[in-house]
Motif scaffolding. Structure first.
Motif, PDB file in Angstrom:
ATOM      1  N   LEU A   1       6.235  -2.272   0.838  1.00  0.00           N
ATOM      2  CA  LEU A   1       5.680  -1.009   1.333  1.00  0.00           C
ATOM      3  C   LEU A   1       5.478  -1.116   2.836  1.00  0.00           C
ATOM      4  CD1 LEU A   1       3.051  -0.152  -1.427  1.00  0.00           C
ATOM      5  CD2 LEU A   1       5.256   0.947  -1.012  1.00  0.00           C
ATOM      6  N   ARG A   2       5.703   0.000   3.543  1.00  0.00           N
ATOM      7  CA  ARG A   2       5.629  -0.006   4.996  1.00  0.00           C
ATOM      8  C   ARG A   2       4.432   0.797   5.474  1.00  0.00           C
ATOM      9  NH1 ARG A   2      11.124   2.587   5.634  1.00  0.00           N
ATOM     10  NH2 ARG A   2      10.317   3.440   3.728  1.00  0.00           N
ATOM     11  N   PHE A   3       3.852   0.311   6.551  1.00  0.00           N
ATOM     12  CA  PHE A   3       2.681   0.949   7.141  1.00  0.00           C
ATOM     13  C   PHE A   3       2.898   1.050   8.645  1.00  0.00           C
ATOM     14  CE2 PHE A   3       1.453  -1.552   3.462  1.00  0.00           C
ATOM     15  CZ  PHE A   3       0.725  -0.646   2.711  1.00  0.00           C
TER      16      PHE A   3
ATOM     17  N   ILE B   1      -4.774  -3.610   8.046  1.00  0.00           N
ATOM     18  CA  ILE B   1      -4.917  -3.027   6.713  1.00  0.00           C
ATOM     19  C   ILE B   1      -4.650  -4.110   5.671  1.00  0.00           C
ATOM     20  CG2 ILE B   1      -4.312  -0.696   7.438  1.00  0.00           C
ATOM     21  CD1 ILE B   1      -1.735  -2.243   5.452  1.00  0.00           C
ATOM     22  N   ALA B   2      -5.082  -3.839   4.440  1.00  0.00           N
ATOM     23  CA  ALA B   2      -4.851  -4.777   3.335  1.00  0.00           C
ATOM     24  C   ALA B   2      -3.942  -4.098   2.313  1.00  0.00           C
ATOM     25  CB  ALA B   2      -6.168  -5.168   2.688  1.00  0.00           C
ATOM     26  N   CYS B   3      -2.956  -4.844   1.814  1.00  0.00           N
ATOM     27  CA  CYS B   3      -2.063  -4.333   0.775  1.00  0.00           C
ATOM     28  C   CYS B   3      -2.177  -5.250  -0.440  1.00  0.00           C
ATOM     29  CB  CYS B   3      -0.620  -4.301   1.275  1.00  0.00           C
ATOM     30  SG  CYS B   3       0.548  -3.682   0.047  1.00  0.00           S
ATOM     31  N   ASP B   4      -2.415  -4.641  -1.595  1.00  0.00           N
ATOM     32  CA  ASP B   4      -2.456  -5.420  -2.843  1.00  0.00           C
ATOM     33  C   ASP B   4      -1.438  -4.902  -3.859  1.00  0.00           C
ATOM     34  OD1 ASP B   4      -3.619  -3.065  -3.635  1.00  0.00           O
ATOM     35  OD2 ASP B   4      -5.480  -3.969  -4.355  1.00  0.00           O
ATOM     36  N   GLY B   5      -0.500  -4.087  -3.408  1.00  0.00           N
ATOM     37  CA  GLY B   5       0.556  -3.594  -4.286  1.00  0.00           C
ATOM     38  C   GLY B   5       0.081  -2.623  -5.341  1.00  0.00           C
TER      39      GLY B   5
ATOM     40  N   HIS C   1       5.490  -1.731   9.682  1.00  0.00           N
ATOM     41  CA  HIS C   1       5.197  -3.109   9.301  1.00  0.00           C
ATOM     42  C   HIS C   1       5.218  -3.172   7.781  1.00  0.00           C
ATOM     43  CE1 HIS C   1       4.007  -3.990  13.429  1.00  0.00           C
ATOM     44  NE2 HIS C   1       3.431  -2.789  13.409  1.00  0.00           N
ATOM     45  N   ALA C   2       6.097  -4.010   7.225  1.00  0.00           N
ATOM     46  CA  ALA C   2       6.288  -4.077   5.775  1.00  0.00           C
ATOM     47  C   ALA C   2       5.444  -5.187   5.171  1.00  0.00           C
ATOM     48  CB  ALA C   2       7.752  -4.314   5.448  1.00  0.00           C
ATOM     49  N   CYS C   3       4.985  -4.939   3.958  1.00  0.00           N
ATOM     50  CA  CYS C   3       4.281  -5.949   3.181  1.00  0.00           C
ATOM     51  C   CYS C   3       5.309  -6.975   2.708  1.00  0.00           C
ATOM     52  CB  CYS C   3       3.592  -5.297   1.984  1.00  0.00           C
ATOM     53  SG  CYS C   3       2.874  -6.486   0.832  1.00  0.00           S
ATOM     54  N   GLY C   4       4.974  -8.236   2.824  1.00  0.00           N
ATOM     55  CA  GLY C   4       5.884  -9.302   2.419  1.00  0.00           C
ATOM     56  C   GLY C   4       6.094  -9.397   0.925  1.00  0.00           C
ATOM     57  N   TYR C   5       5.162  -8.876   0.135  1.00  0.00           N
ATOM     58  CA  TYR C   5       5.293  -8.933  -1.323  1.00  0.00           C
ATOM     59  C   TYR C   5       6.054  -7.735  -1.886  1.00  0.00           C
ATOM     60  CZ  TYR C   5       2.100 -12.857  -2.001  1.00  0.00           C
ATOM     61  OH  TYR C   5       1.530 -14.097  -2.004  1.00  0.00           O
ATOM     62  N   CYS C   6       5.573  -6.541  -1.594  1.00  0.00           N
ATOM     63  CA  CYS C   6       6.123  -5.350  -2.258  1.00  0.00           C
ATOM     64  C   CYS C   6       7.047  -4.525  -1.370  1.00  0.00           C
ATOM     65  CB  CYS C   6       5.003  -4.476  -2.795  1.00  0.00           C
ATOM     66  SG  CYS C   6       3.909  -3.820  -1.514  1.00  0.00           S
TER      67      CYS C   6
ATOM     68  N   ASP D   1      12.789   1.731  -0.189  1.00  0.00           N
ATOM     69  CA  ASP D   1      13.119   2.449   1.051  1.00  0.00           C
ATOM     70  C   ASP D   1      12.914   3.954   0.911  1.00  0.00           C
ATOM     71  OD1 ASP D   1      13.677   0.255   2.571  1.00  0.00           O
ATOM     72  OD2 ASP D   1      15.850   0.333   2.256  1.00  0.00           O
ATOM     73  N   GLU D   2      12.919   4.457  -0.322  1.00  0.00           N
ATOM     74  CA  GLU D   2      12.695   5.886  -0.541  1.00  0.00           C
ATOM     75  C   GLU D   2      11.226   6.270  -0.363  1.00  0.00           C
ATOM     76  OE1 GLU D   2      14.255   6.792  -4.390  1.00  0.00           O
ATOM     77  OE2 GLU D   2      16.317   6.363  -3.785  1.00  0.00           O
ATOM     78  N   VAL D   3      10.312   5.290  -0.431  1.00  0.00           N
ATOM     79  CA  VAL D   3       8.892   5.554  -0.215  1.00  0.00           C
ATOM     80  C   VAL D   3       8.659   5.644   1.291  1.00  0.00           C
ATOM     81  CG1 VAL D   3       6.555   4.668  -0.562  1.00  0.00           C
ATOM     82  CG2 VAL D   3       8.298   4.304  -2.317  1.00  0.00           C
ATOM     83  N   PRO D   4       8.135   6.759   1.778  1.00  0.00           N
ATOM     84  CA  PRO D   4       7.930   6.882   3.233  1.00  0.00           C
ATOM     85  C   PRO D   4       6.816   5.940   3.705  1.00  0.00           C
ATOM     86  CG  PRO D   4       7.014   8.781   2.087  1.00  0.00           C
ATOM     87  CD  PRO D   4       7.723   7.962   1.060  1.00  0.00           C
TER      88      PRO D   4
END
Length: 123
Positions: A114-116, A83-87, A107-112, A71-74
């Motif tokens: 991270l929000r976009f 977009i594609a997220c690979d962590g 929109h959060a990645c289901g794995y890591c 949550d501290e990561v903006p």
């Protein structure tokens, strides 16, 4: 001789009862300490028998929960619809997932986690 064995048996039961009651008191004394909540919300009452496992060793709870750290990561602004997220890729990453950013908001990645979000850009 049988009365001697009966007396020894009673004495052994009395010793055993004394040891059990002392260990129970020790568990109750230690369990009266405040129980620390874990990241899953696990917290027991002070008289719960499951606290007996922490009589000889303290309960270790890491205060740096992963969900709090992520949550501290903006949120990252993107200009694409998908977009594609690979962590981060490599051995510490995760399988590539595609995230649709058409709807407003993060929109959060289901794995890591991270929000976009899709930034508005005008041509």
């Amino acid at each position: 001789m049988s009365s001697l064995k009966l007396l020894q048996g009673s004495f052994n039961k009395l010793q055993l009862r004394n040891v059990v009651s002392r260990s129970f008191l020790a568990v109750r004394c230690v369990s009266n300490q405040a129980d620390t909540e874990t990241h899953t919300g696990q917290k027991w009452d002070s008289d719960d028998y499951r606290l007996a496992r922490f009589v000889n060793a303290p309960k270790h709870v890491n205060p740096n929960w992963a969900i709090k750290m992520i949550d501290e990561v903006p949120p990252k602004e993107c200009h694409e619809r998908v977009i594609a997220c690979d962590g981060g890729g490599g051995p510490t990453g995760h399988p590539k997932v595609f995230i649709n950013l058409d709807k407003p908001g993060n929109h959060a990645c289901g794995y890591c986690g991270l929000r976009f979000f899709k930034g508005d850009h005008h041509h």
